[in-house]
Design a protein around this motif. Structure first.
Motif, PDB file in Angstrom:
ATOM      1  N   LEU A 148     -22.970 -11.717  21.511  1.00  0.00           N
ATOM      2  CA  LEU A 148     -22.575 -12.274  22.634  1.00  0.00           C
ATOM      3  C   LEU A 148     -21.802 -11.238  23.736  1.00  0.00           C
ATOM      4  O   LEU A 148     -21.194 -10.525  23.435  1.00  0.00           O
ATOM      5  N   THR A 149     -22.249 -11.559  25.203  1.00  0.00           N
ATOM      6  CA  THR A 149     -21.680 -10.691  25.968  1.00  0.00           C
ATOM      7  C   THR A 149     -20.608 -11.551  26.849  1.00  0.00           C
ATOM      8  O   THR A 149     -21.185 -12.849  27.212  1.00  0.00           O
ATOM      9  N   ILE A 150     -19.633 -11.079  27.105  1.00  0.00           N
ATOM     10  CA  ILE A 150     -18.727 -11.854  27.985  1.00  0.00           C
ATOM     11  C   ILE A 150     -18.389 -10.901  29.289  1.00  0.00           C
ATOM     12  O   ILE A 150     -17.795  -9.866  28.990  1.00  0.00           O
ATOM     13  N   ALA A 151     -18.916 -11.559  30.391  1.00  0.00           N
ATOM     14  CA  ALA A 151     -19.030 -10.400  31.510  1.00  0.00           C
ATOM     15  C   ALA A 151     -19.399 -11.129  32.725  1.00  0.00           C
ATOM     16  O   ALA A 151     -19.678 -12.522  32.778  1.00  0.00           O
ATOM     17  N   GLY A 152     -19.459 -10.705  34.003  1.00  0.00           N
ATOM     18  CA  GLY A 152     -19.828 -11.242  35.038  1.00  0.00           C
ATOM     19  C   GLY A 152     -21.400 -10.913  35.414  1.00  0.00           C
ATOM     20  O   GLY A 152     -22.241 -10.170  34.640  1.00  0.00           O
ATOM     21  N   SER A 153     -22.035 -11.794  36.013  1.00  0.00           N
ATOM     22  CA  SER A 153     -23.538 -11.847  36.386  1.00  0.00           C
ATOM     23  C   SER A 153     -23.744 -10.989  37.508  1.00  0.00           C
ATOM     24  O   SER A 153     -22.982 -10.880  38.353  1.00  0.00           O
ATOM     25  N   ASP A 154     -24.759  -9.921  37.269  1.00  0.00           N
ATOM     26  CA  ASP A 154     -25.226  -9.200  38.355  1.00  0.00           C
ATOM     27  C   ASP A 154     -26.602  -9.826  38.981  1.00  0.00           C
ATOM     28  O   ASP A 154     -27.782  -9.742  38.178  1.00  0.00           O
ATOM     29  N   GLY A 160     -29.795  -7.933  38.501  1.00  0.00           N
ATOM     30  CA  GLY A 160     -30.430  -7.607  37.264  1.00  0.00           C
ATOM     31  C   GLY A 160     -30.080  -6.425  36.549  1.00  0.00           C
ATOM     32  O   GLY A 160     -30.418  -6.367  35.330  1.00  0.00           O
ATOM     33  N   GLY A 161     -29.425  -5.582  37.119  1.00  0.00           N
ATOM     34  CA  GLY A 161     -29.041  -4.220  36.347  1.00  0.00           C
ATOM     35  C   GLY A 161     -27.979  -3.968  35.668  1.00  0.00           C
ATOM     36  O   GLY A 161     -28.079  -2.927  34.867  1.00  0.00           O
ATOM     37  N   ALA A 162     -26.985  -4.602  35.842  1.00  0.00           N
ATOM     38  CA  ALA A 162     -25.640  -4.441  35.289  1.00  0.00           C
ATOM     39  C   ALA A 162     -25.108  -5.624  34.731  1.00  0.00           C
ATOM     40  O   ALA A 162     -25.744  -6.871  34.576  1.00  0.00           O
ATOM     41  N   GLY A 163     -23.949  -5.629  34.101  1.00  0.00           N
ATOM     42  CA  GLY A 163     -23.290  -6.952  33.688  1.00  0.00           C
ATOM     43  C   GLY A 163     -24.036  -7.790  32.772  1.00  0.00           C
ATOM     44  O   GLY A 163     -24.593  -7.198  31.806  1.00  0.00           O
ATOM     45  N   ILE A 164     -23.805  -9.126  32.838  1.00  0.00           N
ATOM     46  CA  ILE A 164     -24.716 -10.073  31.887  1.00  0.00           C
ATOM     47  C   ILE A 164     -26.270  -9.865  31.789  1.00  0.00           C
ATOM     48  O   ILE A 164     -26.546  -9.657  30.596  1.00  0.00           O
ATOM     49  N   SER A 222     -24.466 -15.664  26.121  1.00  0.00           N
ATOM     50  CA  SER A 222     -23.437 -15.113  27.000  1.00  0.00           C
ATOM     51  C   SER A 222     -22.415 -16.100  27.619  1.00  0.00           C
ATOM     52  O   SER A 222     -22.627 -17.482  27.371  1.00  0.00           O
ATOM     53  N   VAL A 223     -21.229 -15.539  27.839  1.00  0.00           N
ATOM     54  CA  VAL A 223     -20.071 -16.241  28.580  1.00  0.00           C
ATOM     55  C   VAL A 223     -20.040 -15.528  29.807  1.00  0.00           C
ATOM     56  O   VAL A 223     -19.617 -14.453  29.889  1.00  0.00           O
TER      57      VAL A 223
END
Length: 267
Positions: free
Chosen positions: A6-12, A15-19, A35-36
């Motif tokens: 599971l990843t808990i993060a922000g959306s980029d 498409g290169g970073a974050g979720i 994902s969260v």
């Protein structure tokens, strides 16, 4: 055996970073990713045009469903800028000793600007570091966590390791990519002295999302190896290949992401 992370993060949105980077990394390394999302961004590798935080209540709802219904092995936590979201993550994970938790404390932009305010920084220290099995700061992030200037040489960097370990995480991986030299050294401290992991420095400007990618690679590989040393070594080797092949994406001239699927796409 199937593995799930599971990843808990922000959306980029680029498409290169974050979720997006985390999910690509999980998939590339043979792990099913969930994902969260803590925030939405309107961004490219060159700029961030806007950020829309997700409410703490909805982050909590996402966590409820995923943690209750999916057989997870590991969790990667990315940037958390809302103290209430940090508190909720702590509450949800504090008793989940069955999960390997990696915290990537994203706090400093590439231009050196702070990305989180003092209240959010205190929340990361108080709520997130104590539930992390591994925290992976780079040198500027280590300086922010400790309230000091970030180290410009390996000797000074090593003096920060016990101080970072004292903040409460199970282990610390201090990333030395900001230093100069032919190699990129990272130092692991489990509480009994530093261990160094080195990899050749790759000559590329396409570094967008490298921190997210390394931490999620370790989160993906640790359940498969049951060895933190081996997970870090394999993650660094895989990331080196992703950096070497980053030009093959032909996305932007400079500052683009790494090639997460360099082992899978035809060259």
């Amino acid at each position: 055996m199937a593995y799930h992370a599971l990843t808990i993060a922000g959306s980029d949105s680029s498409g290169g970073a974050g979720i997006q980077a985390d999910l690509k990394t999980f998939s590339a390394l043979g792990v099913y990713g969930a994902s969260v999302i803590t925030a939405l961004t309107a961004q490219s590798p060159q700029r961030v045009a806007g950020v829309m935080p997700v409410s703490a209540d909805f982050v909590n709802q996402q966590l409820d469903v995923v943690l209750e219904d999916l057989p997870l092995n590991s969790i990667k936590i990315g940037m958390v800028a809302d103290p209430e979201v940090a508190r909720i993550i702590h509450q949800q994970l504090r008793n989940r000793n069955d999960l390997f938790v990696v915290l990537d404390p994203v706090m400093v932009a590439k231009n050196g600007a702070r990305l989180v305010d003092d209240e959010a920084l205190d929340a990361v220290r108080h709520y997130l570091l104590p539930i992390a099995d591994l925290v992976t700061p780079n040198l500027p992030e280590a300086g922010v966590l400790l309230g000091c200037d970030y180290p410009r040489d390996a000797e000074t960097a090593l003096t920060l390791l016990p101080k970072l370990k004292a903040l409460g995480a199970g282990s610390v991986l201090l990333k030395g990519g900001h230093l100069e030299g032919a190699t990129c050294p990272d130092w692991l401290d489990r509480g009994h002295g530093p261990e160094c992991f080195e990899a050749p420095r790759v000559n590329t400007s396409h570094l967008h999302g490298t921190g997210c990618t390394l931490s999620s690679a370790i989160a993906a590989l640790y359940p498969q190896t049951q060895s933190l040393d081996l997970a870090i070594q394999k993650a660094k080797t895989w990331l080196g290949g992703a950096l070497q092949q980053s030009n093959a994406l032909h996305l932007v001239e400079k500052g683009g992401p790494v090639h997460h699927f360099h082992q899978w796409w035809p060259r």
